[in-house]
Design a protein around this motif. Structure first.
Motif, short mmCIF file in Angstrom:
data_model
loop_
_atom_site.label_atom_id
_atom_site.label_comp_id
_atom_site.label_asym_id
_atom_site.label_seq_id
_atom_site.Cartn_x
_atom_site.Cartn_y
_atom_site.Cartn_z
N TRP A 1 23.97 -44.78 24.50
CA TRP A 1 23.24 -43.57 25.11
C TRP A 1 23.89 -42.02 24.86
O TRP A 1 23.33 -41.25 24.85
CB TRP A 1 22.95 -43.70 26.50
N THR A 2 25.26 -42.38 24.41
CA THR A 2 26.02 -41.10 24.15
C THR A 2 26.45 -41.12 22.75
O THR A 2 27.87 -41.38 22.56
CB THR A 2 27.07 -40.68 25.08
N PRO A 3 25.80 -41.02 21.64
CA PRO A 3 26.37 -41.37 20.23
C PRO A 3 27.30 -40.33 19.99
O PRO A 3 27.16 -38.94 20.14
CB PRO A 3 25.14 -41.35 19.41
N VAL A 4 28.44 -40.96 19.25
CA VAL A 4 29.47 -40.01 18.52
C VAL A 4 29.18 -40.19 16.93
O VAL A 4 29.67 -41.11 16.63
CB VAL A 4 30.87 -40.13 19.11
N TRP A 5 28.89 -39.21 16.46
CA TRP A 5 28.48 -39.04 15.09
C TRP A 5 29.82 -38.45 14.33
O TRP A 5 30.47 -39.08 13.23
CB TRP A 5 27.50 -38.20 14.47
N ASP A 6 30.12 -37.37 14.67
CA ASP A 6 31.33 -36.68 14.12
C ASP A 6 31.43 -36.80 12.57
O ASP A 6 32.19 -37.02 11.75
CB ASP A 6 32.91 -37.18 14.52
N GLU A 7 30.17 -35.99 12.09
CA GLU A 7 29.91 -35.98 10.60
C GLU A 7 29.76 -34.45 10.26
O GLU A 7 29.07 -33.52 10.98
CB GLU A 7 28.76 -36.73 10.29
N GLU A 8 30.04 -34.00 8.97
CA GLU A 8 30.06 -32.51 8.64
C GLU A 8 29.29 -32.37 7.29
O GLU A 8 29.32 -33.21 6.69
CB GLU A 8 31.30 -31.99 8.46
N PHE A 9 28.28 -31.52 7.52
CA PHE A 9 27.60 -31.17 6.25
C PHE A 9 27.60 -29.76 5.85
O PHE A 9 28.05 -28.67 6.73
CB PHE A 9 26.02 -31.43 6.52
N GLU A 10 27.59 -29.45 4.65
CA GLU A 10 27.48 -28.17 4.13
C GLU A 10 26.10 -27.77 3.51
O GLU A 10 25.61 -28.44 2.81
CB GLU A 10 28.69 -27.89 3.12
N PHE A 11 25.65 -26.65 3.82
CA PHE A 11 24.59 -26.00 3.19
C PHE A 11 24.57 -24.61 2.58
O PHE A 11 24.91 -23.53 3.17
CB PHE A 11 23.37 -26.07 4.47
N LYS A 12 24.42 -24.62 1.21
CA LYS A 12 24.41 -23.20 0.37
C LYS A 12 23.27 -22.54 0.52
O LYS A 12 22.32 -23.14 0.24
CB LYS A 12 24.86 -23.52 -0.98
N LEU A 13 23.66 -21.32 0.91
CA LEU A 13 22.36 -20.53 1.14
C LEU A 13 22.43 -19.16 0.45
O LEU A 13 23.19 -18.29 0.22
CB LEU A 13 22.26 -19.90 2.94
N THR A 14 21.04 -19.24 -0.56
CA THR A 14 20.89 -18.10 -1.23
C THR A 14 20.40 -16.86 -0.58
O THR A 14 20.47 -15.68 -0.86
CB THR A 14 20.23 -18.48 -2.39
N VAL A 15 19.31 -17.25 0.58
CA VAL A 15 18.75 -16.31 1.21
C VAL A 15 18.79 -16.60 2.73
O VAL A 15 17.70 -16.94 3.34
CB VAL A 15 17.13 -16.11 0.91
N PRO A 16 20.18 -16.33 3.49
CA PRO A 16 20.35 -16.86 4.66
C PRO A 16 19.39 -16.02 5.74
O PRO A 16 19.15 -16.26 6.76
CB PRO A 16 21.72 -16.23 4.81
N GLU A 17 18.81 -14.92 5.34
CA GLU A 17 18.09 -14.03 6.14
C GLU A 17 16.62 -14.63 6.47
O GLU A 17 16.03 -14.32 7.47
CB GLU A 17 17.85 -12.60 5.61
N LEU A 18 16.26 -15.69 5.66
CA LEU A 18 15.09 -16.37 5.77
C LEU A 18 15.26 -17.72 6.17
O LEU A 18 14.26 -18.56 6.07
CB LEU A 18 14.30 -16.17 4.60
N ALA A 19 16.39 -18.13 6.49
CA ALA A 19 16.74 -19.54 6.70
C ALA A 19 16.74 -20.06 8.14
O ALA A 19 17.28 -19.24 9.17
CB ALA A 19 18.16 -19.90 6.06
N LEU A 20 16.14 -21.07 8.33
CA LEU A 20 16.03 -21.91 9.80
C LEU A 20 16.74 -22.96 9.75
O LEU A 20 16.63 -23.89 8.79
CB LEU A 20 14.47 -21.84 10.30
N LEU A 21 17.92 -23.33 10.79
CA LEU A 21 18.39 -24.55 10.80
C LEU A 21 17.58 -25.77 11.57
O LEU A 21 17.09 -25.27 12.81
CB LEU A 21 19.65 -24.46 11.58
N ARG A 22 17.12 -26.62 11.01
CA ARG A 22 16.47 -27.70 11.59
C ARG A 22 17.37 -28.89 12.01
O ARG A 22 18.35 -29.41 11.51
CB ARG A 22 15.42 -28.25 10.50
N ILE A 23 17.09 -29.32 13.18
CA ILE A 23 17.82 -30.18 13.97
C ILE A 23 16.79 -31.14 14.70
O ILE A 23 16.06 -30.82 15.43
CB ILE A 23 18.83 -29.74 15.26
N GLU A 24 16.84 -32.61 14.01
CA GLU A 24 16.20 -33.56 14.77
C GLU A 24 17.04 -34.63 15.20
O GLU A 24 17.81 -35.17 14.39
CB GLU A 24 14.94 -33.87 13.86
N VAL A 25 16.52 -35.70 16.16
CA VAL A 25 17.19 -36.97 16.45
C VAL A 25 16.21 -37.79 16.39
O VAL A 25 15.05 -37.52 17.36
CB VAL A 25 18.12 -36.75 17.84
N PHE A 26 16.30 -39.09 16.03
CA PHE A 26 15.64 -40.18 16.12
C PHE A 26 16.17 -41.52 16.67
O PHE A 26 17.57 -41.66 16.29
CB PHE A 26 14.71 -40.47 14.79
#
Length: 599
Positions: free
Chosen positions: A522-547
């Motif tokens: 019920w309390t998952p520990v993932w501890d994973e890192e991701f990188e996202f290169k952004l060419t237009v950060p002014e129009l970027a939304l961070l999407r977060i979903e859990v399944f």
């Protein structure tokens, strides 16, 4: 013969939920504490070096919470530090950061929180029309409400409904009174009412009386026939604006479409239900085959216009009802139109020409936008620097589904109108965009969309170099055990959660990545890192979903949110998740870290 029954008993076994900080958080605590205690000096160093809040004092960082009292009394233990990180005081995107953007520019310089067919409670064909979804939208910060105006059965009053469908009507006056009552509960900035007008001149005059009587001096009326430049949101605080086609233009657009051979019969229920769908599917097939005539560029490709019986509508304009109105042309109605909707004439190039003496509004369907973005991308952006562009769903979205809003935003469209009656990724993105700027319903467009230098107009299709990299570390999640029943995800075992993290933005920036699955916890520990290169950060939304992973069936939804990248607070932060409809869950949160690398 003896019959024996064999019974099997299963005992559910649940691993005790752990409130212990993950190893990575314990390591951070060890770096900023002495003897297992974090005192004020260590916390201040943590806030500066990890959270990027060099100027914030300790009191500003953790405010008047119990953690401040503990800090002052004896310092924070690792568990108290961990609980503080999960608290709302440490949110990645504060729920009420306040309006901070410049609100003195013209309306055309802002994205505006916009609804489509705001009066519908469900699908586009048979749901009830009501003021309830209008009230809900206003309370959530929506600033553009759409009403479709039709004569009632006796042609002596004005109804709001989705014409030539089975939707039940609601009286216009009830919608207007609800808008007045709830317009500024969530935001003081202007509410725009877009009217899809199918009224006779007498009923237009009657609608004008309703508008002026209901809204009084909060109704903004321009001093001249047309605005040269739109006022600013700041100037329009606590005001309501009307946007529609001027009566004469609307009449002309309908009479030119009238066929002398059109049948006079009153449409049956079957006609009302299937005629619009058939007509719209034909239009879409033509679009797919690239054999579409120029009318598809116009507002008449909308579901509103496509489902109109042209002959019947023209009869409305020719009728005279001696018992209603005063026989005058609807001059007062026209005077109330603050934002004139532009009549489409000729091809899109002609429609996107800019009149330096008139600021106007143009509407395109999502299909027309796709074609326009391919052939007239920079012209769209130039047009939206002075004028308003409204995008609406294609008419065959009868279940009130939605299109992705990013294409409209990256071309400068201020009013990207979505159906608010359902849920899904497009609505999640809309909610995420308008969390920005204090949730006031107006988000300043980035400078790249406002630069009017002909040689520097933004081109969404251009190949750009990354401006920055967003590093996202997903530590852990908690709260499902409080918000859900033990057997909600799996009947006989704890859930198997995984997280998806990604970017919605210009095409080159759009991506989605996934953590590993943590089984039976019920309390998952993932501890994973991701990188996202952004060419237009002014129009970027961070999407977060859990399944929750399900071996034998479709994975179960367990929470989502979208956050404006440009407003993310760096460092280790808590992220509250929402349900499918965008409502914040009571307890479910993730603990994540955000850092930017500038190129």
């Amino acid at each position: 013969m003896t019959t024996y029954r064999v019974c099997f008993f299963f005992r559910r076994q649940y691993r005790a939920a752990s409130g212990q900080a993950p190893e990575a958080i314990q390591e951070v605590f060890g770096q900023y504490s002495e003897g297992g205690v974090m005192r004020e000096q260590e916390l201040r160093r943590f806030m500066k070096e990890v959270q990027g809040e060099a100027r914030a004092g300790v009191n500003d960082a953790i405010k008047e919470s119990k953690y401040l009292k503990e800090l002052q009394k004896k310092g924070l233990s690792v568990d108290e530090f961990y609980h503080y990180l999960f608290s709302d005081d440490n949110a990645a995107h504060p729920s009420s950061p306040g309006v901070y953007q410049d609100m003195t520019a013209p309306l055309s310089h802002y994205f505006i929180y916009t609804g489509h067919n705001s009066y519908l409670t469900g699908n586009q064909l048979s749901s009830d029309c009501s003021d309830v979804p209008i009230i809900k939208a206003l309370r959530s910060g929506v600033r553009v409400i759409e009403l479709d105006l039709w004569p009632n059965e006796t042609n002596n009053n004005v109804n709001v409904l989705h014409g030539r469908t089975l939707t039940s009507p609601i009286k216009l006056i009830k919608c207007l009174r609800s808008i007045k009552e709830h317009a500024f509960e969530a935001s003081p900035y202007p509410v725009i009412i877009t009217l899809e007008d199918h009224l006779t001149p007498n009923l237009q005059a009657k609608a004008a009386k309703m508008l002026t009587k209901t809204f009084g001096n909060i109704l903004y009326t321009p001093t001249s026939e047309s605005l040269e430049v739109f006022p600013s949101p700041e100037e329009l605080k606590m005001r309501i604006m009307i946007s529609t086609k001027p009566p004469k233009e609307y009449l002309e657009s309908k009479t030119t479409m009238t066929s002398p051979t059109t049948s006079h019969k009153v449409p049956t229920i079957c006609d009302r239900l299937f005629y619009p769908i058939t007509k719209l599917f034909i239009k879409e097939k033509e679009h797919e085959g690239q054999n579409v005539d120029e009318e598809e560029w116009s507002e008449e490709v909308s579901d509103h216009e496509a489902i109109t019986n042209d002959h019947e509508l023209n009869e409305h304009y020719q009728e005279e009802d001696p018992e209603e109105g005063d026989g005058k042309s609807p001059i007062e109605y026209k005077r109330l139109i603050a934002i004139a909707a532009k009549k489409m004439q000729g091809d899109l190039t002609e429609a996107l020409k800019i009149d330096p003496h008139k600021a106007t509004r143009l509407s395109l369907s999502e299909l027309a936008l796709e074609k326009a973005a391919s052939s007239h991308g920079t012209e769209l952006i130039r047009f939206t620097q002075r004028n308003l562009l409204r995008i609406f769903p294609k008419g065959t979205r009868v279940t009130s589904s939605n299109y992705k809003p990013l294409l409209g935003w990256m071309h400068g469209a201020q009013m990207v109108a979505l159906n608010m009656q359902g849920y899904g990724q497009p609505l999640w993105l809309l909610h995420g965009m308008f969390k920005a700027n204090g949730g006031c319903g107006y988000v300043k467009k980035p400078d790249i969309l406002l630069n009017d230098n002909p040689d520097q107009l933004f081109d969404p299709k251009a190949t750009l170099l990354p401006m920055k990299t967003l590093k996202v570390r997903v530590y852990t999640g908690d709260g499902w055990r409080f918000d859900y029943h033990k057997s909600h995800f799996d009947t006989f075992s704890p859930p198997d959660f995984y997280a998806r993290v990604g970017i919605a933005g210009v095409p080159v920036d759009t991506t989605m990545k996934q953590t590993k699955i943590i089984e039976d916890c019920w309390t998952p520990v993932w501890d994973e890192e991701f990188e996202f290169k952004l060419t237009v950060p002014e129009l970027a939304l961070l999407r977060i979903e859990v399944f929750e992973h399900d071996v034998s069936d479709q994975d179960d939804f367990a929470g989502q949110t979208c956050l404006p990248v440009w407003e993310l607070r760096t460092g280790i932060r808590s992220v509250s998740l929402c349900d499918r409809k965008g409502q914040t869950l009571k307890s479910v949160k993730l603990l994540m870290r955000f850092d930017f690398i500038f190129h």
